[in-house]
Design a protein around this motif. Structure first.
Motif, mmCIF file in Angstrom:
data_model
loop_
_atom_site.group_PDB
_atom_site.id
_atom_site.type_symbol
_atom_site.label_atom_id
_atom_site.label_comp_id
_atom_site.label_asym_id
_atom_site.label_seq_id
_atom_site.Cartn_x
_atom_site.Cartn_y
_atom_site.Cartn_z
ATOM 1 N N ILE A 45 -10.956 1.207 14.400
ATOM 2 C CA ILE A 45 -12.419 1.058 14.293
ATOM 3 C C ILE A 45 -12.970 -0.063 15.177
ATOM 4 C CG2 ILE A 45 -12.573 2.034 11.965
ATOM 5 C CD1 ILE A 45 -12.655 -0.874 10.940
ATOM 6 N N GLY A 46 -12.097 -0.990 15.594
ATOM 7 C CA GLY A 46 -12.546 -2.099 16.462
ATOM 8 C C GLY A 46 -13.353 -3.146 15.692
ATOM 9 N N PHE A 87 -4.487 -7.203 20.097
ATOM 10 C CA PHE A 87 -4.158 -8.600 19.777
ATOM 11 C C PHE A 87 -3.040 -9.035 20.714
ATOM 12 C CE2 PHE A 87 -6.439 -7.298 16.075
ATOM 13 C CZ PHE A 87 -7.093 -8.444 15.642
ATOM 14 N N ILE A 126 -12.752 -13.972 12.951
ATOM 15 C CA ILE A 126 -11.702 -13.253 12.216
ATOM 16 C C ILE A 126 -10.434 -14.075 11.970
ATOM 17 C CG2 ILE A 126 -12.441 -10.863 12.734
ATOM 18 C CD1 ILE A 126 -10.324 -10.884 14.976
ATOM 19 N N ILE A 151 -6.693 -13.495 4.829
ATOM 20 C CA ILE A 151 -5.865 -14.647 5.240
ATOM 21 C C ILE A 151 -4.830 -14.264 6.299
ATOM 22 C CG2 ILE A 151 -6.148 -16.010 3.139
ATOM 23 C CD1 ILE A 151 -3.439 -14.931 2.201
ATOM 24 N N GLY A 152 -4.636 -12.946 6.504
ATOM 25 C CA GLY A 152 -3.595 -12.470 7.430
ATOM 26 C C GLY A 152 -3.706 -13.072 8.819
ATOM 27 N N LEU A 153 -4.882 -12.944 9.443
ATOM 28 C CA LEU A 153 -5.036 -13.431 10.826
ATOM 29 C C LEU A 153 -5.027 -14.954 10.892
ATOM 30 C CD1 LEU A 153 -7.576 -10.964 12.465
ATOM 31 C CD2 LEU A 153 -5.108 -11.078 12.735
ATOM 32 N N ALA A 203 -3.398 -2.982 12.131
ATOM 33 C CA ALA A 203 -3.639 -1.845 13.033
ATOM 34 C C ALA A 203 -3.656 -0.543 12.237
ATOM 35 C CB ALA A 203 -2.576 -1.808 14.108
HETATM 36 P P1 ADP Z 1 -7.642 -8.763 5.825
HETATM 37 O O1 ADP Z 1 -6.837 -9.076 4.626
HETATM 38 O O2 ADP Z 1 -9.075 -8.565 5.528
HETATM 39 O O3 ADP Z 1 -7.065 -7.704 6.667
HETATM 40 P P2 ADP Z 1 -7.146 -10.419 8.133
HETATM 41 O O4 ADP Z 1 -7.208 -11.909 8.277
HETATM 42 O O5 ADP Z 1 -5.848 -9.780 8.435
HETATM 43 O O6 ADP Z 1 -7.655 -10.116 6.657
HETATM 44 O O7 ADP Z 1 -8.252 -9.809 9.054
HETATM 45 C C1 ADP Z 1 -9.540 -10.337 9.066
HETATM 46 C C2 ADP Z 1 -10.539 -9.268 9.441
HETATM 47 O O8 ADP Z 1 -10.346 -8.882 10.800
HETATM 48 C C3 ADP Z 1 -10.384 -8.000 8.650
HETATM 49 O O9 ADP Z 1 -11.184 -8.045 7.478
HETATM 50 C C4 ADP Z 1 -10.852 -6.929 9.612
HETATM 51 O O10 ADP Z 1 -12.232 -6.736 9.478
HETATM 52 C C5 ADP Z 1 -10.595 -7.503 10.974
HETATM 53 N N1 ADP Z 1 -9.420 -6.894 11.641
HETATM 54 C C6 ADP Z 1 -8.170 -7.427 11.704
HETATM 55 N N2 ADP Z 1 -7.339 -6.609 12.417
HETATM 56 C C7 ADP Z 1 -8.103 -5.555 12.830
HETATM 57 C C8 ADP Z 1 -7.847 -4.367 13.603
HETATM 58 N N3 ADP Z 1 -6.634 -4.132 14.096
HETATM 59 N N4 ADP Z 1 -8.873 -3.535 13.807
HETATM 60 C C9 ADP Z 1 -10.089 -3.784 13.308
HETATM 61 N N5 ADP Z 1 -10.390 -4.863 12.570
HETATM 62 C C10 ADP Z 1 -9.424 -5.738 12.323
#
Ligand code: ADP
Length: 507
Positions: free
Chosen positions: A442-443, A501, A452, A473-475, A411
């Motif tokens: 930014i959405g 989320f 994602i 890999i975060g999500l 976020a």
């Molecule tokens: P990263 O290491 O790229 O952040 P994540 O798995 O956490 O990897 O997220 C995957 C993708 O989802 C990100 O590259 C980003 O484009 C999008 N994303 C995740 N959270 C958000 C958010 N809160 N707002 C906008 N885009 C997001």
């Protein structure tokens, strides 16, 4: 990647589809040839059957002739007895008459019991001289003359002492019914229809009337010695044409199915290869992203430690500031390494979860408190709307913390320029706990939403990936952890408006 996919596609097509198409075309043309061959064989078979029927009729007649063709005088008593017996035995044979060939006069006439047949006259229309000549060459020619329902068969006797012409008067319909039918039934064996027709008196068939004349595949031949009578044969069920067509149609259908299966197979293989290649590409991107991300904090840590070590810092405030930076970067680095380690453990299926009773609201407050300096630094205005009731949850504390941190860090990372808003809510019901992490950043465009949560997936549009550092890999970690807690993670997002989320824990 597109180029190599195209190449693989072409190779697969050459290896599989082309030989298959060749085989199919070859098979199709062979089928047509086979059809023609089967047709020819079948035509021959039908002709042979018709020939056999005629042959049977001839054999019968010849057998009768042989019985009367004896070296006896036509006026002999014994001869008339033989003839009487023959006529009495065969209903179709109505009379036997003899003629003296030399003076063309009748010698003997024997009719069947109750026969009202008129006596035959000398057959002027017949080439009797030629019949005698044939006999000299051991060939007993049989000539026939039709008279209404009767057929007169004339032949010259071989064994008579003086040249004698003999005539059998046969009732054609009775002959066909009684003498030919058994043989025909044996031949047809429920597979063929055999019909004998009188083309002069056309009403009805003489034998069987079930043959539909419209059907194709009917063969006909005139019945030897029975002028005006024809014997026809056809299949009882489908015509051979229909049978062959049905066979070829089934074969063609099988070919089409095989072809479709191969095409589907090729598409599937291509899709799998494409997926694997995309994964390999993302992995290599991941390595480069991670290296890049690690390099920055390492460089900062090394730079500030060096400055401190060299005692170049003048004021205690500056010293404190440098130490803060080192601490911050070290935390960031260890966070990153931890995330990679946890991802790697998950990948190997080796991550262990220690479930315990946790109070989710307290945990959220703890994490937010920990992140408040970070929020301050990034101009994040964070608000919490936590359920008043205690949200008790049986979960792995460390894993749930990791989930919250990932969402909060994203976020902040993908927040708008300048001041940002972050809202954290919790709602507890008796069977479900919901946690929402909402930002006004930014959405995410809808086409990326379904990807994602995939590993290594990053939204690269508008060079976003280069602006905000990350590993993709975060999500994926969030999704895996939620699934392990029998829960799920959902996302609602609009580009330029923000993202929400939703963590859903089922109790
Ligand atoms: P990263 O290491 O790229 O952040 P994540 O798995 O956490 O990897 O997220 C995957 C993708 O989802 C990100 O590259 C980003 O484009 C999008 N994303 C995740 N959270 C958000 C958010 N809160 N707002 C906008 N885009 C997001």
């Amino acid at each position: 990647m597109k180029k190599s996919m195209f190449r693989i596609g072409v190779v697969l097509l050459l290896i599989l589809a082309l030989p298959l198409s060749y085989l199919i075309i070859k098979q199709a043309s062979e089928l047509t040839e086979n059809e023609a061959l089967v047709q020819r064989v079948f035509d021959k078979q039908l002709e042979t059957i018709l020939f056999t029927i005629n042959q049977n009729a001839e054999n019968l007649i010849v057998a009768w002739i042989n019985q009367v063709d004896l070296p006896l005088n036509a006026r002999d008593e014994i001869m008339s007895t033989i003839c009487e017996e023959l006529v009495a035995k065969h209903h179709a044979l109505k009379s036997i008459q003899y003629f003296n060939i030399v003076n063309k006069t009748p010698l003997l006439a024997l009719g069947g019991a109750g026969s009202e047949l008129p006596k035959l006259n000398w057959p002027d229309s017949l080439p009797v001289d030629r019949m005698v000549a044939y006999l000299d060459n051991q060939y007993q020619r049989i000539e026939s003359i039709r008279e209404g329902e009767y057929v007169h068969l004339y032949f010259v006797l071989k064994s008579a002492k003086t040249p004698v012409l003999c005539a059998f008067t046969i009732h054609a319909k009775t002959f066909i019914e009684q003498n030919l039918r058994p043989g025909i039934q044996q031949i047809s064996q429920d597979r063929f229809h055999v019909v004998i027709r009188d083309s002069i008196h056309t009403e009805g068939n003489l034998l069987s009337d079930s043959l539909s004349v419209e059907k194709t595949q009917i063969h006909e031949q005139s019945l030897w010695y029975f002028p005006g009578y024809t014997v026809m044969i056809g299949l009882q069920t489908a015509t051979i044409d229909e049978l062959v067509k049905a066979r070829s149609q089934t074969d063609r259908r099988i070919f089409v199915i095989i072809f479709l299966v191969v095409i589907v197979g090729i598409t599937f293989v291509l899709a799998s290869i494409r997926k694997e290649m995309r994964l390999a590409e993302m992995k290599s991107e991941f390595v480069s992203n991670v290296s890049h991300e690690i390099r920055t904090p390492l460089a900062l840590i090394s730079m500030y430690t060096e400055t401190l070590l060299m005692n170049r810092v003048k004021t205690p405030e500056k010293r404190q500031e440098y130490l803060n930076i080192i601490h911050h970067e070290t935390t960031r680095l260890s966070g990153m390494v931890n995330r990679i380690l946890s991802f790697s453990k998950m990948e190997k299926g080796k991550r262990n979860y220690h479930l315990e009773e946790i109070e989710l609201n307290a945990l959220i407050e703890e994490v937010i408190h920990h992140y408040s300096p970070h929020f301050k630094a990034h101009m994040v205005h964070c608000t919490m709307e936590l359920d008043e009731a205690a949200c008790q949850l049986k979960a792995d504390r460390e894993a749930v913390t990791e989930v919250l941190i990932n969402l909060i860090e994203n976020a902040v990372k993908y927040g708008r320029e300048g001041e940002k808003k972050l809202m954290i809510r919790s709602k507890c019901t008796h069977n479900q706990i919901l946690v929402e992490v909402e930002d006004d950043g930014i959405g995410i465009a809808s086409k990326h939403l379904k990807h994602i949560f995939d590993k290594f997936y990053r939204v690269t549009q508008g060079n976003l990936a280069h602006k905000a550092k990350g590993s993709g890999i975060g999500l994926n970690i969030v999704k895996e952890i939620m699934e392990h807690h029998q829960g799920k993670v959902l996302v609602e997002s609009k580009p330029g408006v923000g993202s929400k989320f939703i963590l859903m824990f089922n109790q």
